[in-house]
Write an enzyme that holds these catalytic residues in place. Structure first.
Site: not given
Length: 454
Positions: A308-309, A312, A389, A393
């Site tokens: 998930h990070e 980003h 976010e 995801d």
């Protein structure tokens, strides 16, 4: 303050009524949102189906009671603030306090710099007194109603109030002096210098955050090579091209919240995993407090959070968020500068023509005049953060970590339970992240879309 009378003629009374209308609409809307959330809580008597396996009914009930308490107090705060703020504007509260500060220092000086310090002191005392109805309502009614009553002697609240006033002056007095001196020295375009200073500061923060701020949380160290977690995370990092020497573990001192985050760019980029995210903080159970045993994620669940990070990072969210924040602050400063130099704004709140105290200008512009822009900017930035976010995801889902991310989110929630049910409108207006139920639903939607596409 030096006069910069470049505004066209505006009736101060019209400005006053406009500010009062904006203030009224802003507070009423917040009350409506809180009421919607309160009704959502009242109707949510059962644990949501997605969370029934991890939330005991008694824990859910306590969280629901706390949320009801919080929303009712939130509504009461806004009602009190609305009434008090409307009265302050209409009856010229700020000129009154300024006049009181002027009279106080009349035997000693008439300089704006020192009058402003007394003005801020009187305003701090007033704000502390204005909090009393909220405190009384909370302690005497709400805590008894919701069974959250905490017994404190009455004198403790008085001592805390006095301490807050003293500590506030330690911070506000130098800040007030700095603001006034900067405005007087920098002149008309002081707000652009403020923006430039903030832009430089935030850029430097990217460089020095690991060395200045992070140590307050705990010691950072690179994820040790050779460990099982290193091997598992290396798979997803190799898959995306992220260097393993930029993955760090932070050993927290007292924080219990499980978290991981990405920040930085180029050689300064890093993914930081809190040790609280690891199962049992990565330690033997004998070294933990009883309530810490069993908390945290398995290695594969941690990898899903790292995926998930990495989303980003891959989507450039750090650059986009940095640009948006700088643009927002630039626009804020431009609008602030324009309104700050509007003489009729000071007359609207009750000052005589030609009297424009700098510190009062900061208060009325930030608190009243800028409300429409700040409200719009806030809702747009929150929407954008939630969009980031979902994008992260979605990236983790494409890497094949949908089920693991879903189980990781559920486990993190189980470790730090809060009330999970939110009104959609309230959540959009207040939350930087989608709620746990929204994120789980989004992962299921991605799974369904992938199934029908295959």
């Amino acid at each position: 303050m030096v006069s910069y009378d470049t505004w066209p003629k505006i009736d101060p009374r019209i400005l006053l009524y406009l500010m009062m209308v904006v203030l009224f609409l802003d507070h009423v809307w917040e009350i409506i949102l809180a009421k919607r959330q309160q009704l959502t809580c009242l109707n949510a008597v059962m644990v949501p189906e997605e969370l029934r396996d991890i939330i005991p009914p008694e824990i859910f009930h306590r969280a629901r009671v706390y949320e009801l308490h919080k929303m009712e107090l939130f509504i009461w705060k806004h009602i009190i603030d609305l009434i008090a703020s409307l009265l302050e504007l209409y009856f010229g509260f700020y000129p009154f306090v300024w006049g009181l500060a002027t009279i106080t220092l009349a035997p000693l000086t008439s300089k704006e710099l020192w009058i402003s310090l007394i003005f801020v002191l009187y305003l701090t005392i007033y704000i502390s007194l204005r909090c009393l109805p909220i405190l009384i309502y909370d302690k005497c009614i709400l805590e008894l109603r919701y069974g959250t009553h905490r017994r404190f002697p009455s004198y403790m609240y008085l001592l805390i109030g006095l301490l807050c006033i003293i500590l506030a002056q330690i911070v506000l007095a130098p800040l007030t002096l700095l603001i006034i001196v900067c405005v007087q020295v920098l002149g008309f375009f002081f707000f652009l210098y403020f923006w430039l200073l903030w832009a430089v500061f935030t850029l430097l923060l990217v460089f020095f955050l690991p060395y200045l701020c992070a140590p307050c949380i705990g010691a950072q160290r690179r994820l040790p090579s050779g460990s099982a977690l290193y091997t598992d995370i290396k798979v997803v990092c190799d898959q995306t091209g992220f260097p393993m020497d930029r993955v760090f573990i932070i050993q927290t001192k007292s924080m219990q919240y499980s978290n991981a985050y990405f920040y930085g760019s180029c050689c300064l980029k890093r993914i930081v995993v809190f040790d609280t995210l690891l199962l049992n903080k990565g330690l033997p159970a004998s070294q933990l407090q009883p309530f810490e045993v069993g908390r945290g994620l398995t290695n594969q669940q941690v990898v899903a959070v790292v995926a998930h990070e990495l989303g980003h990072w891959k989507n450039g969210h750090f650059y986009k968020a940095t640009f948006i924040m700088k643009l927002h602050f630039f626009l804020t400063m431009v609008f602030f500068g324009l309104l700050f130099h509007c003489p009729y704004l000071y007359e609207a709140v009750g000052f005589k023509p030609g009297l424009w105290p700098i510190i009062v200008g900061f208060l009325i512009v930030l608190r009243f005049a800028l409300t429409p822009y700040l409200t719009l900017a806030n809702i747009l930035m929150l929407w954008n953060l939630r969009r980031f976010e979902y994008a992260a995801d979605r990236f983790a889902h494409r890497l094949g970590y949908s089920l693991l991310l879903r189980s990781a989110l559920t486990k993190i929630y189980a470790d730090h339970m809060s009330f999970p049910v939110y009104d959609d409108c309230y959540a959009r207006w207040h939350h930087t992240h989608p709620t746990i139920l929204q994120r789980l639903a989004y992962q299921r939607k991605l799974d369904q879309d992938a199934y029908y596409a295959s």
